[in-house]
Design an enzyme around this catalytic site. Structure first.
Site, short mmCIF file in Angstrom:
data_model
loop_
_atom_site.label_atom_id
_atom_site.label_comp_id
_atom_site.label_asym_id
_atom_site.label_seq_id
_atom_site.Cartn_x
_atom_site.Cartn_y
_atom_site.Cartn_z
N TYR A 110 0.83 -1.21 0.00
CA TYR A 110 0.00 0.00 0.00
C TYR A 110 0.87 1.26 0.00
CZ TYR A 110 -3.09 3.73 1.53
OH TYR A 110 -3.77 4.91 1.61
N ASN A 260 1.60 10.75 6.64
CA ASN A 260 0.61 9.86 7.25
C ASN A 260 0.87 9.70 8.75
OD1 ASN A 260 -0.52 6.43 6.76
ND2 ASN A 260 -1.63 8.24 7.37
N GLN A 348 -20.29 29.43 57.06
CA GLN A 348 -19.49 28.77 56.02
C GLN A 348 -19.26 29.72 54.85
OE1 GLN A 348 -20.63 24.17 55.99
NE2 GLN A 348 -22.35 25.43 55.35
N ARG A 354 -15.03 27.51 49.42
CA ARG A 354 -15.03 26.32 50.29
C ARG A 354 -14.85 25.02 49.52
NH1 ARG A 354 -19.94 24.13 52.70
NH2 ARG A 354 -20.90 26.11 52.10
N ASN A 384 1.14 4.42 8.27
CA ASN A 384 0.63 3.18 7.68
C ASN A 384 1.09 3.08 6.23
OD1 ASN A 384 -1.21 0.84 7.40
ND2 ASN A 384 -2.31 2.23 6.03
N LYS A 456 -14.97 47.36 37.46
CA LYS A 456 -16.29 47.12 36.87
C LYS A 456 -16.16 46.67 35.41
CE LYS A 456 -19.89 49.43 38.18
NZ LYS A 456 -20.75 48.29 38.61
N ASN A 487 -13.97 6.05 2.91
CA ASN A 487 -12.88 5.24 3.44
C ASN A 487 -12.53 5.72 4.84
OD1 ASN A 487 -10.57 3.45 3.49
ND2 ASN A 487 -9.30 5.25 3.09
#
EC number: 4.3.1.24
Length: 716
Positions: A110, A260, A348, A354, A384, A456, A487
């Site tokens: 290939y 690739n 808390q 926290r 590949n 601000k 493919n």
């Protein structure tokens, strides 16, 4: 038996010496992956930074780190060079020779004798011409005018480094000389121009990588950028880089070997993750500073809480914050405040403070896991077919599928968005005088709040940053389209996800910059608050002693007992609620002082009938003297602080978080912002952002944690 190319012909060892027939106790590599996650995240970040600063990156195929990729990408060839392992030459040559031998024998392979992808049914014996055509048809990117559609040069450099590293392993069928040429381009800071878009990172990053191949082969449409930013032709690039012998005529498989692979996506991911790791630690430290300036209760870092949750990221985040807060002068002062008036604030702290360890911990785990995934990817062979010299075969597979990149970048981007969300929540509390425990609205630092709106504009900008960041948190990988005649019907979108994560990192840096400057402003406001409160207390005490102690004939007066309650009120009232006009009858200071005196008068009984013992009779004199003295004393205290001679030094100098404050105020010269000055907030934010983007914040950040032993405080 070893052949002349250094490859074992009857075993399973390629030219690089890797023996895959050897038995191992960890055949699936889960053990290696787990071992990579041992130790603290902070230690790993310190190691990254040390590696980032080394002057040489030595490539051998299997030990490349994201820090090295980040160093090569960011430093533009100045101060850092790439060296190739000579030991890799034999393996690279063996695979290249195997391809040529295979071609000469007429073996069908290939990309060597066949067409590509969905048209691989086509055949040819013109191996070189096939590679030339591969590069031509993949040069399908669009640049337009300017650089908007060009991949950033830093990302291209990262891709070049990663691709060299992959090809060095000797499974790709390419000549060592081509890798040396790419290395020369890197070391001479000559960067091919790659298109920003056009890859789905499966089969690899075909389109962008083809432009590196185009430069190597001298395609006329190829361009590069030189060290000074000048656009170079291929001829000029070769000459400047010192690549001899002219353009490369690609041999069979070499074009495919160049294009690739997943190097563009994983290269950019490496750059992104280096910064993401730093920003995660910065978020931990800034959360601790936030607790300091908000007069938070440090018990949220107690180790037992986090030990019972079991998550290592959370445990480390809490331990880092605990270390910053341990012994903090702000924490000590806040504890006294809470003891003095436990009802002044909720029992808390709010979630943004926290639960910050619980929020940041999972993000750190995600970023760390993604870092390891990308580090494996940049050391992988991902093209590949793979050339297995030892078994005399080409293996057709799919390592070009960049799923680790797409998934890790999507996850990292989600973590970055979560960090930004926490930062926005913290910043929103910091600038809001309903939540910030006595700091002025908008963190306004001037004398007249009616003409000073502080942060601000920055708060509005933070909302914008956070909104865009949350949008970017949406995944890329669920938008896959079937490509190349079906493919490439599933593909990773690795580079797209990396690009979006790079955008997210930039926005998080904008948010971190704004928040850090805001924290420094809050630190200075606490310093001002302490000096002004001391001045008010001393002045009230002085006037009380002078007016309330004695009667008209020098006898002790019942009003002398008011002083303690007057000072208790001054302690409890937020200074910025009245300090711009301390003696105004509509502000709480004069109202509460009068109320205190009236309450004492009501308890004075029959003494109020006698002019010499009446507390009511003292109120007007007390107020008049205070009005005559207090504004002058307050202004004097402000002026002393502004000139660098405050009566009370800044507590931050006693804290482990001081290096970051020092970096902003002294090293970068960022001003304390007020409406009285010409300087806008954005001008100062810019300085911090630029420094942060250059990595200058790393040293002061790590200095805050240099004495941490890597463990939480013991549970006693």
């Amino acid at each position: 038996m070893e052949n002349g190319n250094g490859a074992i012909t009857n075993g399973h060892v390629n030219g690089n010496g890797m023996d895959f027939c050897m038995k191992t106790e960890d055949p699936l590599y889960w053990g290696i992956a787990a071992e990579a996650m041992t130790g603290s995240h902070l230690d790993e970040v310190k190691k990254m930074v040390a590696e980032y600063r080394k002057p040489v990156v030595k490539l051998g195929g299997e030990t490349l780190t994201i820090s090295q990729v980040a160093a090569i990408s960011a430093r533009d060839g100045s101060g850092v060079t790439v060296e190739l392992s000579e030991a890799a030459r034999a393996g690279v040559k063996a695979s290249s020779d195997w391809v040529m031998d295979s071609m000469n024998k007429g073996t069908d392979s290939y990309g060597v004798t066949t067409g590509f992808g969905a048209t691989s049914h086509r055949r040819t014996k013109q191996g070189g011409a096939l590679q030339k055509e591969l590069i031509r048809f993949l040069n399908a990117g669009i640049f337009g005018n300017g650089s908007d559609n060009t991949l950033p040069h830093s990302a291209t450099r990262a891709a070049m480094l990663v691709r060299i590293n992959t090809l060095l392993q000797g499974y790709s069928g390419i000549r060592f000389e081509i890798l040396e040429a790419i290395t020369k381009f890197l070391n001479q800071n000559i960067t091919p121009c790659l298109p920003l878009r056009g890859t789905i990172t499966a089969s690899g990053d075909l389109v962008p990588l083809s432009y590196i191949a185009g430069l190597l082969t001298g395609r006329p449409n190829s361009k590069a950028v030189g060290p000074t930013g000048v656009i170079l032709s291929p001829e000029e690039a070769f000459k400047l880089a010192g690549v001899e012998g002219g353009f490369f005529e690609l041999q069979p498989k070499e074009g495919l070997a160049l294009v690739n692979g997943t190097a563009v996506g994983s290269g950019m991911a490496s750059m992104v993750l280096f910064e993401a790791n730093i920003l995660a630690v910065l978020a931990e430290v800034m959360s601790a500073i936030f607790a300091e300036v908000m007069q938070g209760k440090p018990e949220f870092t107690d180790h037992l809480t986090h030990k019972l949750k079991h998550h290592p990221g959370q445990i480390e985040a809490a331990a880092i914050m605990e270390h910053i807060l341990d012994g903090s002068a702000y924490v000590k002062a806040a504890q006294k405040l809470h003891e003095m008036d436990p009802l002044q604030k909720p029992k808390q702290d709010r979630y943004a403070l926290r639960t910050s360890p619980q929020w940041l911990g999972p993000q750190i785990e995600v970023i760390r896991s993604s870092t390891k995934m990308i580090e494996r990817e940049i050391n992988s062979v991902n093209d590949n077919p793979l050339i297995d010299v030892s078994r005399n075969k080409a293996i057709h597979g799919g390592n070009f599928q960049g799923t680790p990149i797409g998934m890790s970048m999507d996850n990292t981007r989600l973590a970055i968005a979560a960090i930004g969300k926490l930062m926005f929540a913290q910043f929103s509390e910091l600038v809001n005088d309903f939540y910030n425990n006595g700091l002025p609205s908008n963190l306004s630092g001037g004398r007249n709040p009616s003409l000073d709106y502080g942060f601000k504009g920055a708060e509005i900008a933070m909302a914008s940053y956070c909104s865009e960041l949350q949008f970017l948190a949406n995944p890329v990988t669920n938008h896959v389209q079937s490509a190349e005649q079906h493919n490439q019907d599933v593909n990773s979108l690795g580079l797209i996800s990396s690009r979006k994560t790079s955008e997210a990192v930039e926005i998080l840096k904008l948010m971190s910059t704004t928040f850090l400057v805001g924290l420094c402003q809050a630190i200075d406001l606490r310093h001002l608050e302490e000096n002004l409160k001391s001045t008010v207390k001393n002045t009230v005490s002085s006037v009380a002693k002078r007016v309330l102690t004695m009667g008209v004939n020098g006898e002790l007066h019942p009003s002398r007992f008011c002083e303690k309650d007057l000072l208790r009120f001054v302690d409890r009232e937020y200074i910025f609620a009245y300090i711009d006009d301390p003696c105004s009858a509509t502000y709480p200071l004069m109202q509460k002082l009068r109320q205190t005196l009236v309450e004492h008068a009501l308890k004075n009984g029959d003494n109020e009938r006698n002019m010499n013992t009446s507390i009511f009779q003292k109120i007007a004199t007390f107020e008049d003297e205070l009005k005559a003295l207090l504004p002058k004393e307050v202004e004097s205290a402000r002026a002393a602080l502004e000139s660098g001679n405050p009566a009370i030094p800044n507590r931050i100098e006693e804290c482990r978080s001081y290096p970051l404050y020092k970096f902003v105020r002294k090293e970068l010269g960022i001003e304390y912002l007020t409406g009285e000055k010409v300087t806008s907030p954005g001008e100062e934010f810019d300085k911090v952002f630029i420094a942060m983007s250059k990595g200058e914040i790393i040293d002061p950040l790590l200095e805050c944690l240099e004495s941490w032993n890597g463990a939480p405080l013991p549970i006693c």
